[in-house]
Enzyme design. Sequence first.
Site, PDB file in Angstrom:
ATOM      1  N   TYR A   1      -8.609  -1.519   2.092  1.00 11.33           N
ATOM      2  CA  TYR A   1      -8.580  -0.158   2.623  1.00 11.33           C
ATOM      3  C   TYR A   1      -8.531   0.906   1.537  1.00 11.33           C
ATOM      4  O   TYR A   1      -8.934   2.043   1.755  1.00 11.33           O
ATOM      5  CB  TYR A   1      -7.372   0.018   3.549  1.00 11.33           C
ATOM      6  CG  TYR A   1      -7.573  -0.517   4.935  1.00 11.33           C
ATOM      7  CD1 TYR A   1      -8.103   0.285   5.943  1.00 11.33           C
ATOM      8  CD2 TYR A   1      -7.244  -1.830   5.254  1.00 11.33           C
ATOM      9  CE1 TYR A   1      -8.291  -0.198   7.220  1.00 11.33           C
ATOM     10  CE2 TYR A   1      -7.426  -2.332   6.537  1.00 11.33           C
ATOM     11  CZ  TYR A   1      -7.950  -1.507   7.516  1.00 11.33           C
ATOM     12  OH  TYR A   1      -8.142  -1.993   8.786  1.00 11.33           O
TER      13      TYR A   1
ATOM     14  N   ARG B   1     -15.215 -10.832   3.230  1.00 11.18           N
ATOM     15  CA  ARG B   1     -14.984  -9.397   3.046  1.00 11.18           C
ATOM     16  C   ARG B   1     -16.131  -8.763   2.269  1.00 11.18           C
ATOM     17  O   ARG B   1     -16.617  -7.684   2.617  1.00 11.18           O
ATOM     18  CB  ARG B   1     -13.648  -9.162   2.332  1.00 11.18           C
ATOM     19  CG  ARG B   1     -13.357  -7.687   2.078  1.00 11.18           C
ATOM     20  CD  ARG B   1     -11.966  -7.483   1.521  1.00 11.18           C
ATOM     21  NE  ARG B   1     -10.951  -7.777   2.523  1.00 11.18           N
ATOM     22  CZ  ARG B   1      -9.646  -7.738   2.301  1.00 11.18           C
ATOM     23  NH1 ARG B   1      -9.194  -7.445   1.093  1.00 11.18           N
ATOM     24  NH2 ARG B   1      -8.788  -7.995   3.268  1.00 11.18           N
TER      25      ARG B   1
ATOM     26  N   VAL C   1      -4.984  -4.550  -5.299  1.00 13.01           N
ATOM     27  CA  VAL C   1      -4.660  -5.736  -4.507  1.00 13.01           C
ATOM     28  C   VAL C   1      -3.393  -5.482  -3.704  1.00 13.01           C
ATOM     29  O   VAL C   1      -2.653  -4.537  -3.957  1.00 13.01           O
ATOM     30  CB  VAL C   1      -4.478  -6.973  -5.409  1.00 13.01           C
ATOM     31  CG1 VAL C   1      -5.784  -7.310  -6.120  1.00 13.01           C
ATOM     32  CG2 VAL C   1      -3.357  -6.751  -6.429  1.00 13.01           C
TER      33      VAL C   1
ATOM     34  N   THR D   1       0.318  -5.643  -2.348  1.00 16.87           N
ATOM     35  CA  THR D   1       1.667  -5.852  -2.895  1.00 16.87           C
ATOM     36  C   THR D   1       2.640  -5.884  -1.715  1.00 16.87           C
ATOM     37  O   THR D   1       3.456  -4.977  -1.551  1.00 16.87           O
ATOM     38  CB  THR D   1       2.054  -4.736  -3.885  1.00 16.87           C
ATOM     39  OG1 THR D   1       1.873  -3.449  -3.262  1.00 16.87           O
ATOM     40  CG2 THR D   1       1.204  -4.802  -5.135  1.00 16.87           C
TER      41      THR D   1
ATOM     42  N   SER E   1      -2.810  -0.098  -6.755  1.00 17.88           N
ATOM     43  CA  SER E   1      -1.853  -0.583  -5.767  1.00 17.88           C
ATOM     44  C   SER E   1      -0.514   0.120  -5.954  1.00 17.88           C
ATOM     45  O   SER E   1      -0.181   0.572  -7.048  1.00 17.88           O
ATOM     46  CB  SER E   1      -1.636  -2.093  -5.927  1.00 17.88           C
ATOM     47  OG  SER E   1      -2.844  -2.805  -5.962  1.00 17.88           O
TER      48      SER E   1
ATOM     49  N   GLU F   1      -2.753   5.855  -5.052  1.00 17.33           N
ATOM     50  CA  GLU F   1      -3.546   6.501  -4.008  1.00 17.33           C
ATOM     51  C   GLU F   1      -2.627   7.249  -3.057  1.00 17.33           C
ATOM     52  O   GLU F   1      -1.497   6.844  -2.810  1.00 17.33           O
ATOM     53  CB  GLU F   1      -4.390   5.461  -3.262  1.00 17.33           C
ATOM     54  CG  GLU F   1      -3.635   4.269  -2.682  1.00 17.33           C
ATOM     55  CD  GLU F   1      -3.024   4.542  -1.318  1.00 17.33           C
ATOM     56  OE1 GLU F   1      -3.421   5.547  -0.688  1.00 17.33           O
ATOM     57  OE2 GLU F   1      -2.146   3.773  -0.907  1.00 17.33           O
TER      58      GLU F   1
ATOM     59  N   ALA G   1       6.874   9.611  -2.437  1.00 14.17           N
ATOM     60  CA  ALA G   1       6.048  10.364  -1.484  1.00 14.17           C
ATOM     61  C   ALA G   1       6.058   9.698  -0.116  1.00 14.17           C
ATOM     62  O   ALA G   1       6.240  10.364   0.919  1.00 14.17           O
ATOM     63  CB  ALA G   1       4.619  10.491  -2.013  1.00 14.17           C
TER      64      ALA G   1
ATOM     65  N   LEU H   1       7.672  11.152   3.471  1.00  8.73           N
ATOM     66  CA  LEU H   1       6.876  11.307   4.688  1.00  8.73           C
ATOM     67  C   LEU H   1       7.493  10.525   5.843  1.00  8.73           C
ATOM     68  O   LEU H   1       7.610  11.035   6.963  1.00  8.73           O
ATOM     69  CB  LEU H   1       5.440  10.842   4.430  1.00  8.73           C
ATOM     70  CG  LEU H   1       4.628  11.703   3.459  1.00  8.73           C
ATOM     71  CD1 LEU H   1       3.291  11.041   3.145  1.00  8.73           C
ATOM     72  CD2 LEU H   1       4.407  13.101   4.018  1.00  8.73           C
TER      73      LEU H   1
ATOM     74  N   CYS I   1       2.011   0.882   4.440  1.00  9.78           N
ATOM     75  CA  CYS I   1       2.735   1.458   3.298  1.00  9.78           C
ATOM     76  C   CYS I   1       4.174   1.863   3.564  1.00  9.78           C
ATOM     77  O   CYS I   1       5.063   1.519   2.779  1.00  9.78           O
ATOM     78  CB  CYS I   1       1.971   2.679   2.777  1.00  9.78           C
ATOM     79  SG  CYS I   1       0.357   2.301   2.081  1.00  9.78           S
TER      80      CYS I   1
END
Length: 482
Positions: free
Chosen positions: A11, A38, A86, A88, A127, A159, A221, A225, A274
């Site tokens: 993703y 994939r 990758v 984690t 990652s 990211e 971050a 959130l 996440c």
Amino acid sequence: MVKICCIGAGYVGGPTMAVIALKCPDVEVVVVDISAPRIEGWNSERLPIYEPGLDDVVRQCRGRNLFFSTDVERHVADAGIVFVSVNTPTKTRGLGAGKAADLTYWESAARIIADVSRSDKIVVEKSTVPVKTAEAIEKILAHNSKGGNIRYQILSNPEFLAEGTAIQDLFSPDRVLIGGRETPEGRAAVAALKSIYARWVPDDRIITTNLWSAELSKLAANAFLAQRISSVNAISALCEATGADVTEVANSIGKDSRIGPRFLSASVGFGGSCFQKDILNLVYICECYGLPEVANYWHQVIRINDYQKSRFVNRVVSSMFNTVAGKKVAVLGFAFKKDTGDTRETPAIDVCKGLVGDKAVVSIYDPQVTEEQVQRDLVMNKFDWDHPRHLQPMSPSSAKHVAVSWDAYEAARGAHAVCILTEWDEFRRLDYQRMYDAMHKPAFLFDGRNVVDPDKLRRIGFVVYSIGKPLDHWLRDMPAVA
């Protein structure tokens, strides 16, 4: 020509590299992964992930300067910049199980880089990783390099994408964060990566820091959130108890410029790959550094999220005469949010398991989630979604209690209740009169995303529960739920 290789075609890796290829036509970008299915998906007309706008970006670049391959070693060896994207996931066993990040895949990627490199490399952490991971990676590269005096510079470039808006986020990011060593070589590596992003990102949005600040910023971050979501969800429970409306409360506090309106929508809970993983990782790091009070503070964000999901299930059961045994419950939405097919840590898993555990017959509809994915998710244990394992089929007793429909009306036909668990736009436009007419009476609707107008549905005849909204007389007369 500069060559970039990204290890990991998921993703994050796929969309990020596609946009870099689009914005930097003179840069060759190769995404590699050991998963042949994939990579076949990325090379086909039906991409392996659903993300608005992604198809068009890939179509413009694929075969020109964007490539997808399973030949990991060759493309890593040829690249000057290697992104590592990758998984984690949270460890499921051993030291730190249930909290710590499992860096198995990251270490494997580092060992491949060390084994095949014959020239200097910039290695980019894409990652999400614990603080000080770069230090460990440096040691692995230094002690395993087969190419002589090869120099590696490790950068952290986390990211900040939101699934469903990933392409928009990549085109116009709030910020690009690059962390590196505060040495001449480290600053040169940071400048090299910055020059890639500078092709389309304004200079004032590219932030450079030291390595540890960048690594921690990503965890912080996501924690902030998720904290906002748990905060408004905690208030939603109080709203139901007092007759306040969480939407009005959220709108009121969101007008405060110090707070702002984003991430203040009450819901059945947060999900995705996440938030929970990264907060648990943060909790573990705090514990390791002897900060139990800080660890407990952040752990409470997860506890409130779990409470919100169980509270929703309890509300469904208690409202329906304290039993859902043998009753059909339609579940609209299984992805963790709209505009994605991602079901990792989706609240729908816990809600469906809770209902099935009370012997309900669950009929699920989601426009982007397959029956195979639903069944896979419902047999997984916690934290198993990113760990390779031999999945067992759903037990016969559970299978007869779960069905997947490709139509919302069919899912609700003959149901006693409807639960909205994902805020897909199409759920706002459904003909709820038609749905009501085909359901058992009294017909219940439990809105876990506040996407429908409860008053309008009550006029149709539904008994409606909306997260954080004043309870109607039916629900007020039912036993209180924890």
